[in-house]
Design a protein around this motif. Structure first.
Motif, PDB file in Angstrom:
ATOM      1  N   ALA A  85      45.667  38.800  38.375  1.00 46.88           N
ATOM      2  CA  ALA A  85      46.463  39.992  38.662  1.00 46.88           C
ATOM      3  C   ALA A  85      45.608  41.189  39.070  1.00 46.88           C
ATOM      4  O   ALA A  85      46.064  42.051  39.822  1.00 46.88           O
ATOM      5  CB  ALA A  85      47.308  40.352  37.445  1.00 46.88           C
ATOM      6  N   TRP A  86      44.392  41.245  38.571  1.00 49.02           N
ATOM      7  CA  TRP A  86      43.534  42.413  38.806  1.00 49.02           C
ATOM      8  C   TRP A  86      42.732  42.315  40.100  1.00 49.02           C
ATOM      9  O   TRP A  86      42.005  43.217  40.431  1.00 49.02           O
ATOM     10  CB  TRP A  86      42.566  42.593  37.625  1.00 49.02           C
ATOM     11  CG  TRP A  86      43.171  43.174  36.401  1.00 49.02           C
ATOM     12  CD1 TRP A  86      43.067  44.472  35.976  1.00 49.02           C
ATOM     13  CD2 TRP A  86      43.976  42.509  35.414  1.00 49.02           C
ATOM     14  NE1 TRP A  86      43.747  44.641  34.800  1.00 49.02           N
ATOM     15  CE2 TRP A  86      44.312  43.473  34.426  1.00 49.02           C
ATOM     16  CE3 TRP A  86      44.437  41.209  35.257  1.00 49.02           C
ATOM     17  CZ2 TRP A  86      45.101  43.158  33.318  1.00 49.02           C
ATOM     18  CZ3 TRP A  86      45.214  40.886  34.161  1.00 49.02           C
ATOM     19  CH2 TRP A  86      45.547  41.860  33.204  1.00 49.02           C
ATOM     20  N   ARG A  87      42.827  41.171  40.776  1.00 45.82           N
ATOM     21  CA  ARG A  87      41.959  40.934  41.920  1.00 45.82           C
ATOM     22  C   ARG A  87      42.637  41.266  43.255  1.00 45.82           C
ATOM     23  O   ARG A  87      43.859  41.179  43.365  1.00 45.82           O
ATOM     24  CB  ARG A  87      41.493  39.470  41.926  1.00 45.82           C
ATOM     25  CG  ARG A  87      40.724  39.036  40.670  1.00 45.82           C
ATOM     26  CD  ARG A  87      39.553  39.957  40.326  1.00 45.82           C
ATOM     27  NE  ARG A  87      38.694  40.293  41.460  1.00 45.82           N
ATOM     28  CZ  ARG A  87      37.749  39.492  41.957  1.00 45.82           C
ATOM     29  NH1 ARG A  87      37.524  38.312  41.414  1.00 45.82           N
ATOM     30  NH2 ARG A  87      37.026  39.868  42.983  1.00 45.82           N
ATOM     31  N   PRO A  88      41.834  41.622  44.255  1.00 50.56           N
ATOM     32  CA  PRO A  88      42.396  41.898  45.579  1.00 50.56           C
ATOM     33  C   PRO A  88      43.262  40.743  46.096  1.00 50.56           C
ATOM     34  O   PRO A  88      44.216  40.995  46.841  1.00 50.56           O
ATOM     35  CB  PRO A  88      41.152  42.082  46.462  1.00 50.56           C
ATOM     36  CG  PRO A  88      40.022  42.346  45.544  1.00 50.56           C
ATOM     37  CD  PRO A  88      40.368  41.821  44.204  1.00 50.56           C
ATOM     38  N   ARG A  93      45.533  39.154  44.731  1.00 55.75           N
ATOM     39  CA  ARG A  93      46.943  39.382  44.400  1.00 55.75           C
ATOM     40  C   ARG A  93      47.603  40.327  45.407  1.00 55.75           C
ATOM     41  O   ARG A  93      48.734  40.087  45.847  1.00 55.75           O
ATOM     42  CB  ARG A  93      47.087  39.969  42.989  1.00 55.75           C
ATOM     43  CG  ARG A  93      48.543  40.342  42.666  1.00 55.75           C
ATOM     44  CD  ARG A  93      48.737  40.825  41.264  1.00 55.75           C
ATOM     45  NE  ARG A  93      48.267  42.170  41.025  1.00 55.75           N
ATOM     46  CZ  ARG A  93      48.906  43.296  41.361  1.00 55.75           C
ATOM     47  NH1 ARG A  93      50.061  43.225  42.019  1.00 55.75           N
ATOM     48  NH2 ARG A  93      48.397  44.481  41.092  1.00 55.75           N
ATOM     49  N   ARG A 101      51.137  38.071  27.557  1.00 55.93           N
ATOM     50  CA  ARG A 101      50.057  39.030  27.825  1.00 55.93           C
ATOM     51  C   ARG A 101      50.621  40.393  27.454  1.00 55.93           C
ATOM     52  O   ARG A 101      50.981  41.193  28.303  1.00 55.93           O
ATOM     53  CB  ARG A 101      49.698  38.947  29.313  1.00 55.93           C
ATOM     54  CG  ARG A 101      48.522  39.804  29.727  1.00 55.93           C
ATOM     55  CD  ARG A 101      48.293  39.701  31.238  1.00 55.93           C
ATOM     56  NE  ARG A 101      49.426  40.207  31.996  1.00 55.93           N
ATOM     57  CZ  ARG A 101      49.627  40.000  33.305  1.00 55.93           C
ATOM     58  NH1 ARG A 101      48.777  39.292  33.996  1.00 55.93           N
ATOM     59  NH2 ARG A 101      50.683  40.504  33.909  1.00 55.93           N
ATOM     60  N   ILE A 130      48.093  47.374  35.001  1.00 54.72           N
ATOM     61  CA  ILE A 130      47.459  46.374  35.864  1.00 54.72           C
ATOM     62  C   ILE A 130      47.509  46.842  37.315  1.00 54.72           C
ATOM     63  O   ILE A 130      46.501  46.794  38.024  1.00 54.72           O
ATOM     64  CB  ILE A 130      48.152  45.003  35.704  1.00 54.72           C
ATOM     65  CG1 ILE A 130      47.917  44.465  34.289  1.00 54.72           C
ATOM     66  CG2 ILE A 130      47.613  44.015  36.744  1.00 54.72           C
ATOM     67  CD1 ILE A 130      48.675  43.199  33.967  1.00 54.72           C
ATOM     68  N   ASN A 169      44.939  49.366  37.918  1.00 57.38           N
ATOM     69  CA  ASN A 169      43.553  48.922  37.735  1.00 57.38           C
ATOM     70  C   ASN A 169      43.159  47.782  38.664  1.00 57.38           C
ATOM     71  O   ASN A 169      42.040  47.285  38.583  1.00 57.38           O
ATOM     72  CB  ASN A 169      43.334  48.462  36.284  1.00 57.38           C
ATOM     73  CG  ASN A 169      43.221  49.633  35.333  1.00 57.38           C
ATOM     74  OD1 ASN A 169      43.114  50.780  35.780  1.00 57.38           O
ATOM     75  ND2 ASN A 169      43.242  49.359  34.044  1.00 57.38           N
ATOM     76  N   THR A 170      44.071  47.360  39.520  1.00 59.60           N
ATOM     77  CA  THR A 170      43.740  46.241  40.398  1.00 59.60           C
ATOM     78  C   THR A 170      42.637  46.641  41.376  1.00 59.60           C
ATOM     79  O   THR A 170      42.689  47.725  41.969  1.00 59.60           O
ATOM     80  CB  THR A 170      45.001  45.778  41.167  1.00 59.60           C
ATOM     81  OG1 THR A 170      45.993  45.397  40.223  1.00 59.60           O
ATOM     82  CG2 THR A 170      44.680  44.590  42.071  1.00 59.60           C
ATOM     83  N   ASP A 171      41.631  45.756  41.471  1.00 62.66           N
ATOM     84  CA  ASP A 171      40.549  45.945  42.440  1.00 62.66           C
ATOM     85  C   ASP A 171      39.786  47.253  42.215  1.00 62.66           C
ATOM     86  O   ASP A 171      39.447  47.956  43.171  1.00 62.66           O
ATOM     87  CB  ASP A 171      41.122  45.898  43.873  1.00 62.66           C
ATOM     88  CG  ASP A 171      40.020  45.706  44.912  1.00 62.66           C
ATOM     89  OD1 ASP A 171      38.905  45.301  44.526  1.00 62.66           O
ATOM     90  OD2 ASP A 171      40.275  45.985  46.091  1.00 62.66           O
ATOM     91  N   THR A 172      39.518  47.588  40.968  1.00 55.97           N
ATOM     92  CA  THR A 172      38.777  48.827  40.689  1.00 55.97           C
ATOM     93  C   THR A 172      37.389  48.567  40.109  1.00 55.97           C
ATOM     94  O   THR A 172      36.690  49.517  39.740  1.00 55.97           O
ATOM     95  CB  THR A 172      39.541  49.714  39.680  1.00 55.97           C
ATOM     96  OG1 THR A 172      39.715  48.970  38.463  1.00 55.97           O
ATOM     97  CG2 THR A 172      40.903  50.132  40.208  1.00 55.97           C
TER      98      THR A 172
END
Lengths: 525, 525
Positions: free
Chosen positions: A423-426, A428, B500, B508, B511-514
């Motif tokens: 979910a946190w990755r580009p 997514r 989760r 989320i 914070n994505t891609d940070t």
């Protein structure tokens, strides 16, 4: 060997299973780990429960799948009422300590909700996933958030490395020929030696601290989680390990052009990440991998040093030793960098178990192909500590390795599982998925590896005929029956998650059909 | 109506959806509940998340499926770090109190593990699933475990009912013609009146206590969970309700001889339970059901009294009211007693929502066939309290009913789910299942109802052509495609459980891609 062996639970971070000589690497030198494999049992098909630090470790520490403990990605706090290795071993008289990394994120909100002060002794344990933090160091300290009072920073300063953040400026940086500092965050620098002497490097220091703990623990039974940050990036090694290996020592990249022609959409999205684009370039592999290997050989040397230390203190025959890692590293395989997906380069982990007890003689020096999971260690350690992991089978999802280590035959698991929450990755964002749909699941029976992606088609690999996982069998539809079977297995697994954690199965057994006895006379005429 | 309406969350225990006049019962009198339905919206296809008290209620209070909150059966403690209605509403300035039953079992082990004293204010909330226990009374007090100091026992004693356990000896017992005490635990006695006057009965007392709370709360916004024990067994009513109904008022039993010829193995095992064997007998139905109906009419009368009380205090137009129950009661339908399986008699619940606000005028007095679940109430209440249930969608699995109540169109859920964990029941022993395999899942899309049993074949009912669920369609294999579809839906549902829970989806997203931004420069050349 006493009834309560010590437990030395060694984890390297991002160490691929196939980067050990005893696991077939053609050029790396890992004589001390090889010696451990010769003294114990080497599980060649061990999988992490999530190919990324945080959730993998929470599975190692709780004995539960990521779906169950819920901390499915880095920095997702572990629920305050999950139980960890320390909770399970401490009642058996063990001192359970950490030296190194856990990637545990404290559940501040959960603690505040329950009024648990982070400074109380319970609060510290809850914050450190049950370990006594003899020396916690998660090993990644960007200037933005570096703690100048980090113990390793203080140590480096005492050695004369003057800086606010010597972890970065000395232990993970190099110098050019003019003395300019070159940050280890940039992979182009990783052929150069770091700016601290080998004996002051993280791996050396961490090993020293393990020795300090062992000395301090004395005769108390202990379980030490010795958790090295390396060979995780920054890929920076001290001399002489920085140039111990050359390009001729690098295994070929496991990848094919075909993989880039029609990639799976999720894999494709990961291929667009900067780490993948960089590792797809030969220049990067040629610069990084020799250092990655040097860091492993350095680690091996310190494990050797630690073994000597234990022998000297007469503890080698009284200590159960495990060497493993939290996940692998793509290093350009399949045109990917880092980890998070499920190819063997990423999801398979080394798992060497050395049990010095007589009962384990039958398997000493053997390799074992059975499917082993990271979650097996908690029950294994509980049983080694004279506990009864079976009595905790309402929480623990792993299986004790004790019978396997002791050479007992018997049925064993048929499948291993791993999970990814990206979910946190580009990726997514590229796939336009909401945060709760960026999930994937791996299931393997040893022969087949099947990957279920939410919102996208699955993948299937034949590990027997295609051990390099270059041919995804789903598009050609020739193996639909295998896919159906694996999907059904995954469905069963979903329903088997252990979420009824507050009552033991033993208690259920003894309370079944007792309502009338307790006076609740329903259904009586 | 202020921005913070009061919330009156009324639950009856074991009240079948079809035992209300407004839901089509041919003979029962429930004018006050009918009046609420006329003032609000009556959801005719509402399901509990587990057809048994404890887990159903934990779903009502957490807004989460039983699989997620884990308290899957009576007396399975709710994990200490689950969040409940009280946790969600209190920050919005609400006093959130309980009068009556919750069936919450405190997680003593979990509290001890985290050092939470049961006597502390936090400990009390954790022990009472987040409610301020204005008057907690789970309503079942066998002599073996009865608390003589139970408030209702004290109250009865003050009224002159002298006994150690007047709850049993007076409020749930009758007398024969010679003055001998006849225990209400035995269904053969339930045509006789209890030994307390109506105004001293549990239902009357519980209503009084609700009024005490409302008076005490004054102008503070409040959410009162008014949770009646009746019409749950002991099926004992005070005069005149004990003989208000006769055999001519009893609906026919929903069952067919065919159901006994080749029953599903799990249903068969339940048919062997004493409650099923008794309720299979006409004599039992004829003795019990008139009293069950009388208890409902008594409840209805007290709800009428409470409405009058609210009106008098000017609060009726400022109070959101819900009338529901935790599950139904087979009462001999399908040759079964009690509940725990998924026929409509057991899994369907009444669900009437009266929102006095202008926005809800569009649906006032309507019936709504959309699929509603017990878990929908928590988000509905949060939104009513000016909270934002969407921001909690990493925990909450229900959907706010607010848009439906306000008559807004829009997509709605396509399936409802319910679960059963019968590990504690004799059926498990008869079927020789281990404690973690005695599970079943219901999924319905309104037309079809599909039930997945672990270790046994599924069941399928066509609710449109067989609303009485007399013909299980699985054995004839004519609907395999429907079964496959329902099973796939259940599989999806399993993977969608919200575990989760320690990080919100909003966080989320932001914070994505940070990682690079935060200085973790991996994959950079």
């Amino acid at each position: 060997m006493t009834a309560k062996p010590n437990i030395l639970f060694i984890m390297a971070d991002q160490l691929r299973a196939d980067y050990l000589a005893c696991n077939g690497h053609p050029s790396i030198r890992t004589p001390h780990i090889d010696a451990l494999a010769a003294r114990g049992i080497n599980f060649t098909r061990a999988y992490c429960q999530a190919p990324v630090c945080g959730p993998s470790r929470m599975s190692f520490y709780t004995g539960r799948y990521a779906a169950s403990h819920g901390a499915s990605y880095n920095n997702v706090p572990l629920r305050v009422d999950e139980r960890t290795l320390g909770d399970h071993l401490r009642p058996h008289g063990y001192r359970v300590a950490l030296v190194g990394k856990t990637h545990m994120k404290r559940d501040d909100e959960g603690m505040a909700h329950l009024g648990i002060s982070p400074d109380s002794s319970r609060g510290v344990l809850v914050s450190q996933c049950g370990f006594e933090p003899f020396e916690r160091d998660d090993g990644l300290h960007p200037d933005q958030s570096a703690d100048p009072d980090l113990r390793y920073n203080q140590y480096l300063r005492c050695q004369g490395y003057d800086s606010r953040n010597p972890w970065h400026d000395y232990a993970n940086s190099a110098e050019d020929d003019d003395g300019n500092i070159l940050s280890g965050w940039h992979m182009r620098h990783c052929h150069r030696p770091i700016r601290v002497r080998e004996e002051h490097s993280e791996t050396a220091y961490t090993t020293n601290r393990a020795m300090d703990f062992i000395d301090e623990a004395g005769d108390t039974p202990w379980c030490l989680h010795l958790s090295y940050i390396k060979p995780h990036w920054p890929y920076m090694a001290p001399a002489p390990y920085h140039n111990m290996y050359g390009q001729e020592d690098i295994p070929h990249a496991i990848r094919s052009e075909q993989e880039r022609v029609a990639p799976h959409p999720v894999v494709d999205a990961f291929m667009q990440h900067s780490e993948s684009r960089e590792f797809a370039r030969d220049e990067v592999r040629q610069r990084v991998i020799p250092t990655y290997m040097g860091l492993i050989t350095q680690l091996d040397d310190h494990i050797g040093r630690l073994m000597g230390f234990l022998e000297e203190r007469g503890q080698l025959d009284n200590t159960l030793i495990v060497v493993t890692s939290d996940h692998g590293d793509y290093l350009g395989d399949h045109w990917l960098g880092e980890k998070e997906l499920f190819h063997e380069s990423s999801a398979r982990i080394p798992m060497i178990v050395v049990d010095p007890r007589h009962e384990a003689d039958a398997t000493r020096g053997t390799r074992d192909e059975r499917l082993v999971e990271a979650i097996d260690l908690v029950p294994t350690f509980i049983d080694a500590a004279s506990g009864n992991s079976k009595a905790l089978d309402h929480r623990l999802e792993g299986r004790s390795l004790q019978p396997v280590v002791n050479g007992q035959s018997g049925e064993w698991r048929t499948h291993a599982f791993s999970e990814s929450d990206y979910a946190w990755r580009p990726a997514r964002l590229a796939l336009q998925l909401p945060p709760d749909q960026a999930k994937a699941y791996m299931v393997t029976d040893g022969r087949w590896k099947y990957i279920h992606y939410e919102q996208h088609r699955p993948q299937l690999f034949d590990l027997q005929n295609d051990p390099e996982e270059l041919h995804d069998l789903v598009p050609d539809k020739a193996h639909d029956e295998v896919c159906r079977r694996m999907e059904a297995t995954l469905y069963d697994w979903c329903r088997e998650r252990k979420l009824r954690v507050t009552v033991s199965n033993q208690r259920i057994e003894s309370n079944t059909d007792t309502a009338h006895q307790r006076g609740y006379l329903f259904g009586i005429w």
